[in-house]
Scaffold this active site. Structure first.
Site, mmCIF file in Angstrom:
data_model
loop_
_atom_site.group_PDB
_atom_site.id
_atom_site.type_symbol
_atom_site.label_atom_id
_atom_site.label_comp_id
_atom_site.label_asym_id
_atom_site.label_seq_id
_atom_site.Cartn_x
_atom_site.Cartn_y
_atom_site.Cartn_z
ATOM 1 N N HIS A 1 0.574 -1.309 0.162
ATOM 2 C CA HIS A 1 -0.109 0.267 0.062
ATOM 3 C C HIS A 1 0.851 1.200 -0.184
ATOM 4 C CE1 HIS A 1 -3.200 2.744 1.269
ATOM 5 N NE2 HIS A 1 -4.134 2.126 0.680
ATOM 6 N N ASP B 1 -8.407 -4.914 0.036
ATOM 7 C CA ASP B 1 -8.650 -5.635 -0.909
ATOM 8 C C ASP B 1 -8.372 -7.072 -1.115
ATOM 9 O OD1 ASP B 1 -9.558 -3.561 -2.634
ATOM 10 O OD2 ASP B 1 -7.529 -3.022 -2.692
#
Length: 309
Positions: free
Chosen positions: A132, A189
């Protein structure tokens, strides 16, 4: 509405006794033929999914909404811009890409080979759902989502083989020095797609779910700009780092004999000067309006066509 229409089922209206997440499940899966009871665990998972995806700093789609809003576009246009940004597989389609990756791996015993291919940068092999731009450790949203997945699958009695693959891949990656050095940890996700599949949400609607949730954040961002009078047009700075100034070669200069395209303009003379040769020259030049250009084998009218008003 779009989902119900796509599968040929009638639309279901919301019920006042249900909350947002419960109504969503009811409108998705209920039919007029039979009673539908909303599973509280599924409703809890959908509610948590919406909260976790509602707003998250200046990501690609949120920044797009703010840039569009800075031009004083109406909020509907700004939300449409955000959806367009979210459409890409690297943003809103990330959880769908995770499902495709896990399905391609197939089983737990093939995880090690997949990890080796990722480390070797093999063509066509990508690790999805890890890493991320903000979190350089385990995404806190992913921890919540992981617990929800296990709870949903246990409550609904779903045995999804992709969950075993996901868990094995996470375990392998978190103990591998290659991924640890690069701060590659599961993000939100990674497990969300498995949870949505277990509830019955089709893969084609994963990005739709993301957009439904993120719309709350987008509208909040736009409202913040409007209330705080921050509607000054956005202009991200671009620092040029290209080639330094260069001189044109002498042969390329127009004053060095470089052939120039003749620019012909029709002179305001009598109609007798309007010859066929001149008309064909002007047609080839392409510099005049269409109604002033002659045509081959035409009558070459001496009077220009009337101007319509």
């Amino acid at each position: 509405m779009a989902y119900k229409t796509s599968i040929g089922q009638p639309l279901m209206y919301p019920k006042s006794k249900l909350n947002c997440a419960e109504n969503f499940l009811y409108m998705m899966f209920a039919t007029p033929m039979e009673e539908y009871e909303v599973n509280p665990v599924a409703a809890k998972a959908i509610n948590a999914f919406m909260i976790l995806h509602m707003d998250h700093e200046q990501n690609a789609s949120t920044s797009t909404v703010r840039i569009a809003g800075s031009s004083q576009a109406n909020p509907y246009a700004c939300i449409a811009a955000g959806i367009a940004s979210l459409w890409g597989p690297a943003h809103g389609g990330a959880n769908e890409a995770v499902i495709s990756m896990l399905a391609e791996i197939g089983s737990r015993d093939k995880v090690r080979q997949f990890v080796d291919d990722v480390k070797a940068k093999k063509d066509g092999v990508r690790l999805m759902g890890f890493g991320h731009r903000v979190y350089k450790s385990y995404d806190p949203r992913a921890k919540v989502m992981k617990k929800l997945v296990e709870e949903v699958l246990r409550e609904l009695g779903v045995n999804d083989p992709l969950l075993e693959v996901a868990q094995e891949l996470e375990k392998t990656a978190l103990t591998d020095e290659y991924f640890i050095k690069r701060n590659l940890y599961p993000n939100v996700d990674y497990y969300s797609g498995i949870m949505l599949r277990a509830i019955g949400i089709p893969t084609s609607m994963f990005t739709v779910m993301f957009a439904m949730s993120r719309t709350v954040g987008w509208v909040s961002q736009w409202k913040e700009m409007f209330i705080n009078n921050q509607m000054k047009i956005g202009r991200p700075r671009q620092l040029y780092r290209g080639t330094a100034p260069r001189e044109y070669p002498q042969s390329m200069r127009r004053d060095a004999g470089y052939p120039q395209r003749p620019v012909l303009a029709r002179r305001a003379t009598s109609s007798d000067d309007w010859s066929k040769t001149q008309a064909m020259r002007e047609e080839s030049s392409g510099d005049l309006p269409r109604h002033m250009i002659g045509r081959k084998n035409s009558g070459f009218s001496k009077t220009p066509p009337p101007v319509l008003r």
